[in-house]
Design a protein around this motif. Structure first.
Motif, PDB file in Angstrom:
ATOM      1  N   GLU A   8       0.827  -1.202   0.000  1.00  0.00           N
ATOM      2  CA  GLU A   8       0.000   0.000   0.000  1.00  0.00           C
ATOM      3  C   GLU A   8       0.864   1.255   0.000  1.00  0.00           C
ATOM      4  O   GLU A   8       1.779   1.386   0.824  1.00  0.00           O
ATOM      5  N   ASN A   9       0.536   2.148  -0.920  1.00  0.00           N
ATOM      6  CA  ASN A   9       1.176   3.471  -1.005  1.00  0.00           C
ATOM      7  C   ASN A   9       2.691   3.412  -0.879  1.00  0.00           C
ATOM      8  O   ASN A   9       3.297   4.160  -0.125  1.00  0.00           O
ATOM      9  N   SER A  28       0.042   0.738  -5.048  1.00  0.00           N
ATOM     10  CA  SER A  28      -0.684  -0.224  -4.216  1.00  0.00           C
ATOM     11  C   SER A  28      -1.117  -1.410  -5.070  1.00  0.00           C
ATOM     12  O   SER A  28      -1.547  -1.232  -6.207  1.00  0.00           O
TER      13      SER A  28
END
Lengths: 248, 260
Positions: A8-9, A28
């Motif tokens: 994620e991110n 992501s």
């Protein structure tokens, strides 16, 4: 469906003596069991970086990376060790893990048997063809029973015919296992024929441009080779080709 | 055996036969020219005189102590030079900082003509067998360090990555990849070191000893007995050749075991 990895991110920048290069910007991606995810993008877009992050060979700057279970990595070249015979080569991963139990050993040998390579168990790598070597290399990776399999352009060093054939073999080998796989490639045909999902990356810094989901499209098609003859194959091929050409 | 293998074998025999003929011709010509007085056998000696001298040295058992002492110095020097050279190579592979720090020193030491330092080394290390071994090690050690370090560090990065993907630590990378991968290179290094160690031993014996093949050669030249000098050189050539062949046989065995 069971989640195998979730990033994620994620941000990643490489630093040089006098420059810095942002490779991943807020990326992501998720992967589930039994899924083959293809990652395709322009060269230098950070495809391999994603694999190196998933395998924990590379630390990220920002974001989170979650992997549930063990990671197996298969490289562009087979990297078989020339001084070991095939048996000792397929056990190499287990040996490094100090996990050479009898059941693990027989599991590795049964993989050889299953994929028609048992006759070569005492042979040395240089006696084998490129396609065979690559399959041995995959067995070495599968022997450690990974939950997540990373494939970094595993067929690009092979000639065209071998490549088409080995796609079918490897597809079968992966699908037999109850695992999630990530295939990095720049061969559009390979991605469409092998993967359940294909992720298109943008130019550096990499962002996800589009995700194609083929699970339903090719539901009744069994092998990568059959997919190549499917009426929709060319349409997807052209679409992805366009997608990749647009960013140049 | 197929026709290709046959041709290969015949070719191999041809090479060997030509080598033998060349050698015999050379010896015969040498003998002939000295017999008819075209070359001065006081300066150049002659095969028959050398053989006569050799027989007398073997009969009086005097030759053995010379061979034994030189051989002893060479084998010890070879082992020390090679083993420590490779160990330092490993240390520098392991620690990049150390390898960077020592790099210029190694380059300078390597460029230095070590035989020029031999007289000093002999004074420091003593004039006995130990001093001679020190000289011989000084000649092979530095190059062994530099070569083995270069072999170790030039391993394909992706191969190391493959091991790391299985969770290998540095010790495993060293013993399961770096060293086995370089066994053929290290054997070559031993072959090169045989020659260099002999140079060190002979130079050392020139300088100080009262025994050994280097001593025989030196003594022969001082009293102007060229037969003795030539005999020393020939013994030296034969022993060096035998040592080389022993390493060759070991290499073949290892290659066979590794299916290469």
């Amino acid at each position: 469906m069971e989640e195998v990895f979730n990033i994620e991110n994620v941000k990643k920048t490489f630093y040089d003596k006098n420059s810095s290069l942002m490779v991943l910007d807020n990326l992501s991606l998720k992967g589930y069991k039994k899924e083959i995810i293809g990652i395709i993008g322009p060269s230098g877009s950070g495809k391999s970086t994603i694999l190196n992050i998933l395998s924990n060979l590379l630390k990220i700057d920002e974001g989170t990376v979650k992997v549930n279970g063990k990671v197996g990595y298969m490289f562009q070249r087979d990297h078989l060790l020339e001084w070991r015979n095939i048996y000792d080569n397929i056990l190499f991963g287990l040996e490094i893990e100090k996990n050479l139990t009898t059941s693990n050993k027989s599991n590795a040998v049964s993989l050889l048997e299953k994929y028609g390579l048992k006759d070569f168990i005492h042979a040395y790598p240089k006696q084998l063809s490129g396609g065979m070597r690559q399959r041995i290399s995959l067995i070495r990776t599968l022997s450690i029973k990974p939950d997540l399999l990373l494939l970094d352009e595993p067929f690009s060093a092979l000639d065209y015919q071998t490549r088409i054939n080995i796609c079918d073999d490897v597809y079968k080998m992966i699908k037999d296992q109850n695992i999630c796989s990530v295939l990095v490639t720049h061969d559009i045909g390979e991605a469409i024929s092998m993967c359940d999902k294909v992720v298109i990356l943008s130019n550096r810094p990499a962002k996800i441009k589009k995700i194609y989901d083929f699970t339903e499209t090719f539901d009744d098609v069994k092998t990568p080779f059959e997919r190549r003859t499917h009426p929709l194959f060319n349409r997807f091929f052209n679409e992805i080709w366009q997608e990749l050409s647009d960013q140049k | 055996m197929n026709s290709y293998q046959k041709a290969l074998r015949i070719n191999k025999r041809k090479v060997l036969l030509t080598q033998i003929i060349l050698f015999v011709l050379f010896v015969l010509l040498w003998e002939l020219l000295s017999q008819i007085g075209l070359i001065n056998d006081f300066l150049f000696s002659s095969p028959s005189k050398i053989i006569k001298l050799l027989i007398s040295y073997f009969k009086s058992n005097e030759i053995y102590k010379h061979i034994m002492i030189s051989l002893f110095e060479t084998i010890i020097g070879l082992i020390i030079g090679t083993v420590f050279g490779i160990l330092f190579g490993i240390v520098f592979w392991w620690n990049k900082f150390l390898s960077k720090v020592f790099d210029p020193f190694l380059v300078v030491l390597n460029a230095l003509p070590k035989t020029a330092l031999a007289p000093i080394l002999i004074i420091w290390a003593g004039t006995g067998v130990f001093g001679i071994i020190v000289v011989s090690v000084s000649i092979s050690l530095i190059l062994t360090i530099i070569s083995s370090y270069n072999y170790f560090k030039n391993i394909d990065e992706e191969k190391i990555l493959m091991l790391k993907s299985f969770g290998a630590n540095r010790l495993q990378i060293l013993f399961k990849l770096v060293i086995p991968y370089n066994i053929p290179n290290l054997i070559n290094l031993i072959k090169i070191n045989i020659g260099m160690t002999w140079v060190g031993v002979i130079v050392g014996e020139f300088l100080v000893s009262r025994m050994g093949i280097g001593y025989l050669i030196m003594y022969g030249s001082q009293v102007f007995k060229m037969d003795l000098v030539m005999m020393g050189v020939i013994i030296l050539a034969v022993i060096a050749f035998i040592m080389y062949e022993i390493v060759n046989i070991i290499e073949k065995k290892i290659r066979k075991n590794r299916g290469i």
